[in-house]
Design a protein around this motif. Structure first.
Motif, mmCIF file in Angstrom:
data_model
loop_
_atom_site.group_PDB
_atom_site.id
_atom_site.type_symbol
_atom_site.label_atom_id
_atom_site.label_comp_id
_atom_site.label_asym_id
_atom_site.label_seq_id
_atom_site.Cartn_x
_atom_site.Cartn_y
_atom_site.Cartn_z
ATOM 1 N N ARG A 14 -61.211 5.409 -1.145
ATOM 2 C CA ARG A 14 -62.336 5.039 -2.008
ATOM 3 C C ARG A 14 -62.839 6.256 -2.788
ATOM 4 N NH1 ARG A 14 -67.435 1.165 -0.482
ATOM 5 N NH2 ARG A 14 -68.449 1.333 -2.515
ATOM 6 N N ARG A 15 -62.955 7.408 -2.120
ATOM 7 C CA ARG A 15 -63.376 8.640 -2.787
ATOM 8 C C ARG A 15 -62.429 8.983 -3.925
ATOM 9 N NH1 ARG A 15 -61.382 13.183 -3.664
ATOM 10 N NH2 ARG A 15 -59.701 12.852 -2.198
ATOM 11 N N TRP A 16 -61.119 8.929 -3.645
ATOM 12 C CA TRP A 16 -60.114 9.275 -4.652
ATOM 13 C C TRP A 16 -60.260 8.363 -5.879
ATOM 14 C CZ3 TRP A 16 -56.328 6.879 -7.364
ATOM 15 C CH2 TRP A 16 -55.421 7.693 -8.031
ATOM 16 N N ALA A 17 -60.360 7.063 -5.656
ATOM 17 C CA ALA A 17 -60.451 6.101 -6.761
ATOM 18 C C ALA A 17 -61.746 6.272 -7.546
ATOM 19 C CB ALA A 17 -60.336 4.675 -6.224
ATOM 20 N N GLU A 18 -62.873 6.365 -6.854
ATOM 21 C CA GLU A 18 -64.162 6.444 -7.541
ATOM 22 C C GLU A 18 -64.321 7.740 -8.327
ATOM 23 O OE1 GLU A 18 -67.040 5.508 -4.469
ATOM 24 O OE2 GLU A 18 -66.839 3.354 -4.893
ATOM 25 N N GLU A 19 -63.741 8.837 -7.849
ATOM 26 C CA GLU A 19 -63.797 10.099 -8.598
ATOM 27 C C GLU A 19 -63.083 9.982 -9.942
ATOM 28 O OE1 GLU A 19 -62.207 13.276 -6.233
ATOM 29 O OE2 GLU A 19 -64.061 13.462 -5.055
ATOM 30 N N ARG A 20 -62.194 9.004 -10.059
ATOM 31 C CA ARG A 20 -61.423 8.816 -11.293
ATOM 32 C C ARG A 20 -61.871 7.578 -12.070
ATOM 33 N NH1 ARG A 20 -59.261 11.568 -7.510
ATOM 34 N NH2 ARG A 20 -57.713 13.161 -7.956
ATOM 35 N N GLY A 21 -62.962 6.978 -11.636
ATOM 36 C CA GLY A 21 -63.472 5.788 -12.309
ATOM 37 C C GLY A 21 -62.727 4.522 -11.967
ATOM 38 N N GLY A 22 -61.979 4.518 -10.857
ATOM 39 C CA GLY A 22 -61.191 3.356 -10.464
ATOM 40 C C GLY A 22 -62.008 2.318 -9.722
ATOM 41 N N ARG A 23 -61.728 1.065 -10.018
ATOM 42 C CA ARG A 23 -62.360 -0.068 -9.351
ATOM 43 C C ARG A 23 -61.293 -0.834 -8.571
ATOM 44 N NH1 ARG A 23 -63.718 0.063 -14.475
ATOM 45 N NH2 ARG A 23 -62.550 -1.802 -15.024
ATOM 46 N N PRO A 24 -61.634 -1.312 -7.359
ATOM 47 C CA PRO A 24 -60.650 -2.060 -6.568
ATOM 48 C C PRO A 24 -60.330 -3.385 -7.246
ATOM 49 C CG PRO A 24 -62.826 -2.211 -5.565
ATOM 50 C CD PRO A 24 -62.939 -1.256 -6.717
ATOM 51 N N SER A 25 -59.048 -3.661 -7.402
ATOM 52 C CA SER A 25 -58.605 -4.866 -8.115
ATOM 53 C C SER A 25 -57.292 -5.354 -7.537
ATOM 54 C CB SER A 25 -58.397 -4.542 -9.599
ATOM 55 O OG SER A 25 -59.573 -4.008 -10.167
ATOM 56 N N ARG A 26 -56.932 -6.553 -7.975
ATOM 57 C CA ARG A 26 -55.602 -7.085 -7.653
ATOM 58 C C ARG A 26 -55.077 -7.750 -8.912
ATOM 59 N NH1 ARG A 26 -57.465 -11.636 -3.418
ATOM 60 N NH2 ARG A 26 -58.925 -12.707 -4.779
ATOM 61 N N VAL A 27 -53.760 -7.887 -8.972
ATOM 62 C CA VAL A 27 -53.125 -8.554 -10.105
ATOM 63 C C VAL A 27 -53.497 -10.034 -10.007
ATOM 64 C CG1 VAL A 27 -50.939 -9.115 -11.223
ATOM 65 C CG2 VAL A 27 -51.271 -6.853 -10.171
ATOM 66 N N ARG A 28 -54.183 -10.523 -11.029
ATOM 67 C CA ARG A 28 -54.722 -11.885 -11.036
ATOM 68 C C ARG A 28 -53.660 -12.940 -10.727
ATOM 69 N NH1 ARG A 28 -59.480 -13.203 -13.039
ATOM 70 N NH2 ARG A 28 -59.645 -11.336 -14.317
ATOM 71 N N ALA A 29 -52.483 -12.810 -11.296
ATOM 72 C CA ALA A 29 -51.417 -13.807 -11.132
ATOM 73 C C ALA A 29 -50.859 -13.855 -9.712
ATOM 74 C CB ALA A 29 -50.289 -13.536 -12.124
ATOM 75 N N THR A 30 -51.163 -12.850 -8.872
ATOM 76 C CA THR A 30 -50.610 -12.815 -7.522
ATOM 77 C C THR A 30 -51.602 -13.261 -6.460
ATOM 78 O OG1 THR A 30 -51.237 -10.513 -7.112
ATOM 79 C CG2 THR A 30 -49.079 -10.915 -8.153
ATOM 80 N N ALA A 31 -52.847 -13.483 -6.827
ATOM 81 C CA ALA A 31 -53.881 -13.866 -5.862
ATOM 82 C C ALA A 31 -53.589 -15.252 -5.297
ATOM 83 C CB ALA A 31 -55.242 -13.856 -6.536
ATOM 84 N N GLY A 32 -53.670 -15.377 -3.975
ATOM 85 C CA GLY A 32 -53.503 -16.671 -3.334
ATOM 86 C C GLY A 32 -52.081 -17.181 -3.259
ATOM 87 N N LYS A 33 -51.096 -16.330 -3.425
ATOM 88 C CA LYS A 33 -49.696 -16.752 -3.354
ATOM 89 C C LYS A 33 -49.074 -16.262 -2.054
ATOM 90 C CE LYS A 33 -49.261 -17.335 -8.117
ATOM 91 N NZ LYS A 33 -48.682 -18.089 -9.038
#
Length: 90
Positions: A14-33
């Motif tokens: 989380r520290r690594w991502a937030e220091e770079r402006g990253g938000r937790p996400s997933r590829v929309r087309a792969t959700a629930g498969k």
């Protein structure tokens, strides 16, 4: 020479991502498969192909999928790097 490190610690990721402006996400087309989806970090402008998710959901999928984050702190020129790749922990 720059190098990448594999990490699994949630706070460190989380520290690594937030220091770079990253938000937790997933590829929309792969959700629930048959799983939580393919994880990504969304940097900068919102990417329509990605669905932003909570950190709790992100780490649930991360752990259930047995992933580690291969990350790079700095580029070879010393700048903050955004290189990251999700890999199998084993």
């Amino acid at each position: 020479m720059s190098q990448a490190t594999a990490i699994t610690d949630h706070d460190e990721i989380r520290r690594w991502a937030e220091e770079r402006g990253g938000r937790p996400s997933r590829v929309r087309a792969t959700a629930g498969k048959g799983g939580g989806g393919v994880l990504r970090f969304d940097f900068g402008e919102t990417d329509e192909a990605l669905e932003e998710i909570s950190w709790d959901e992100f780490f649930r999928i991360f752990d259930e999928s047995g992933l580690a984050l291969l990350e790079q702190e700095e580029t070879s020129s010393g700048k903050k790097s955004r290189f990251a790749k999700f890999i199998n922990r084993r």
